[in-house]
Design an enzyme around this catalytic site. Structure first.
Site, PDB file in Angstrom:
ATOM      1  N   VAL B 130       6.252  -0.905  -1.560  1.00 34.71           N
ATOM      2  CA  VAL B 130       4.997  -1.649  -1.699  1.00 34.71           C
ATOM      3  C   VAL B 130       4.226  -1.239  -2.950  1.00 34.71           C
ATOM      4  O   VAL B 130       3.137  -1.732  -3.196  1.00 34.71           O
ATOM      5  CB  VAL B 130       4.067  -1.518  -0.455  1.00 34.71           C
ATOM      6  N   GLU B 131       4.785  -0.326  -3.739  1.00 32.50           N
ATOM      7  CA  GLU B 131       4.112   0.062  -4.974  1.00 32.50           C
ATOM      8  C   GLU B 131       4.938  -0.412  -6.174  1.00 32.50           C
ATOM      9  O   GLU B 131       4.999  -1.600  -6.443  1.00 32.50           O
ATOM     10  CB  GLU B 131       3.838   1.578  -4.961  1.00 32.50           C
ATOM     11  N   MET B 132       5.652   0.488  -6.835  1.00 35.29           N
ATOM     12  CA  MET B 132       6.391   0.063  -8.025  1.00 35.29           C
ATOM     13  C   MET B 132       7.775  -0.497  -7.675  1.00 35.29           C
ATOM     14  O   MET B 132       8.381  -1.222  -8.472  1.00 35.29           O
ATOM     15  CB  MET B 132       6.462   1.224  -9.019  1.00 35.29           C
TER      16      MET B 132
END
Lengths: 340, 340
Positions: B130-132
């Site tokens: 859900v980030e990078m």
């Protein structure tokens, strides 16, 4: 008037029944284990038995007068109830002897955390000139080796070692013994689900303890022993000279920080604080609220908290309290010295 | 009446002059260092320069849209001022992005302490879906290796290594850069002896902060970042779902414990708490006093504390804030994926 009296009765009955501690308030606490296991020093019955003898062994003090049990009396909730303890030739240190019961659970040992665990702690007082005052490790080991019964007990406790009677193993045996010194109480029964183990007044005292903020520092199985905190965090504690943790770390920001003591058996382990300067538990609670939390508790509030604290008074393991028969001295056992 | 007015004037003048912070109140605090040294990862100019580029490098995200700086914006006091941050394909995690400034000083990283240091922390978001959202370390390294300029920078930063472009070294370089991200403020000048660096109102605010008990948890150079504490220690924090530290340790007693955040630049790093649910600093101070310390602060008391907290707003290192020119992509550089 009758009607009003009944109404008040109803209210007070409801209040008396109403003390219910929500689960969420209990999560920071946990029951005592049966023993504090260690990967570095696995507990075995042989080590525990040797450790028990060593705990009571006064011939590993220079005067043959002091053992671990002199200051941490197992039949007295692990303390001597003195502000500071008498050691070699009547000398006294500057800190209160903390209880040995449940101490193995603490995150560090001594008031200033200078030993990592009970094994490391055990090595200190034997050589401390104001405590047991032995001149060096060699003399301690020569004393133990002079008694064939000890040599045999070390051999059994450390069967892998070629030369098992050494200072490290002595500390391991004492540590293994201390890892068993747990004192479960009604509080543990309550935590384990027996909601009747505490009275409503005791439950109310627990809630007051938490609401006052005491649990910010006093948490976990020991209700303390999980962190350092500054004595006098909201205002300077009067007359405080002992620099506490800063003596170990030499860091300015650790000045006047001490290990937060566990509150197990706190009713029985007076006097209080690192210097034993506070005589009663009521006074200790009042002072901590004032200097650590910035709160002036009423006498009723103090009393309520103390009511709960008394539920932390546990059962002392009877089989450990009876002083054991120690191995007899031999011609080789060094003689006591009372004059230096 | 005149006489009474003069008297009041005198009193208020005396009060205005009277704000003096005793040395004893300052010992729990200390100025920021210039950098947070690490034996495991010594800071070198070459690592810092590589780390700075990597910090801004968006091609180590699946969509090529996100870098460390996307959520921890260096020109915005190290945060994005959103409750939770937008990551790959508009997804959001459940925790507020804490500031990267001064974070290297913290005793552990992330709100739940699941990484020990900034190097370990740096490895997380790049692979977090859900980030990078990079698929694996291999793809990250292939991306970096596709650009000769990076290969050269890694070689310079890790001259002893035969194959220096690897995930560990990437984290070391980012960590070395972050170890320099300190924001000294007027508070540091005050701590270093410049008593005029703070106004009387600010000094009074500091004393109120300490007397309220905030310093029980918020201490040290970062005014926090030295311990875990329970959110809702004196009464349950409403609506709290995130189990915090217990997610890492799986221990019941760690439920709802979070790392105590540092308060450096707190004025600029809204919204507050682990979930970014509190919008203003006044509200955050009021809630913390209520749920952590059991105190209902007046608006004037909150305002006084906030007045001091604003002295923690520091100087951002200007040379790090300017986005660097990144190495150009090559034909070998993997293309972004926006659809999965």
């Amino acid at each position: 008037m009758l009607r009003r009296a009944s109404f008040l009765l109803l209210i007070s009955a409801a209040a008396a029944m109403a003390v219910d501690i929500p689960e969420s308030r209990l999560r920071m606490f946990k029951p005592l284990p049966q023993a504090v296991e260690s990967q570095k020093n696995p507990i075995t019955p042989e080590k525990v038995e040797l450790g028990r003898l060593l705990y009571y062994e006064n011939r590993i003090s220079k005067s043959h007068k002091f053992s671990c049990n002199s200051c941490h009396k197992l039949d007295q909730f692990g303390v001597d109830n003195e502000p500071t303890s008498e050691g070699h030739r009547g000398q006294r240190g500057d800190r209160n002897s903390p209880t040995v019961y449940n101490a193995a659970l603490h995150f560090a040992q001594f008031w200033d955390g200078r030993a990592a665990d009970v094994e490391e702690q055990a090595k200190g007082p034997i050589l401390n000139p104001v405590e047991m005052a032995m001149p060096d490790e060699k003399t301690v080991i020569a004393t133990l080796k002079s008694m064939p019964q000890y040599v045999e007990l070390f051999r059994k406790a450390f069967p892998q070692d070629k030369d098992p009677v050494n200072y490290e193993n002595m500390a391991r045996a004492i540590g293994a013994f201390e890892r068993k010194l747990m004192t479960p109480s009604r509080w543990d029964r309550f935590l384990q689900g027996d909601k009747a183990a505490l009275s409503d007044a005791e439950k109310a005292g627990f809630l007051k303890f938490v609401e006052t903020g005491c649990a910010t520092c006093h948490m976990g199985a020991c209700v303390g022993g999980t962190m350092y905190q500054k004595l006098g965090v909201v205002k300077p504690y009067p007359g405080l000279k002992d620099e506490g943790r800063a003596k170990v770390t030499k860091r300015e920001e650790d000045r006047f920080f001490f290990k937060v003591p566990g509150l197990r058996n706190i009713e029985k382990t007076w006097p209080y604080l690192h210097d034993g300067s506070v005589k009663t538990l009521d006074e200790a609670v009042k002072l901590m609220a004032e200097y650590e939390l910035g709160k002036n508790l009423s006498a009723a509030e103090v009393s309520s908290i103390v009511t709960w604290l008394k539920t932390l008074t546990g059962e002392i393991p009877a089989d450990y309290v009876k002083p054991p028969a120690l191995p007899p001295s031999t011609a080789k056992t060094p003689k006591p010295s009372l004059t230096d």
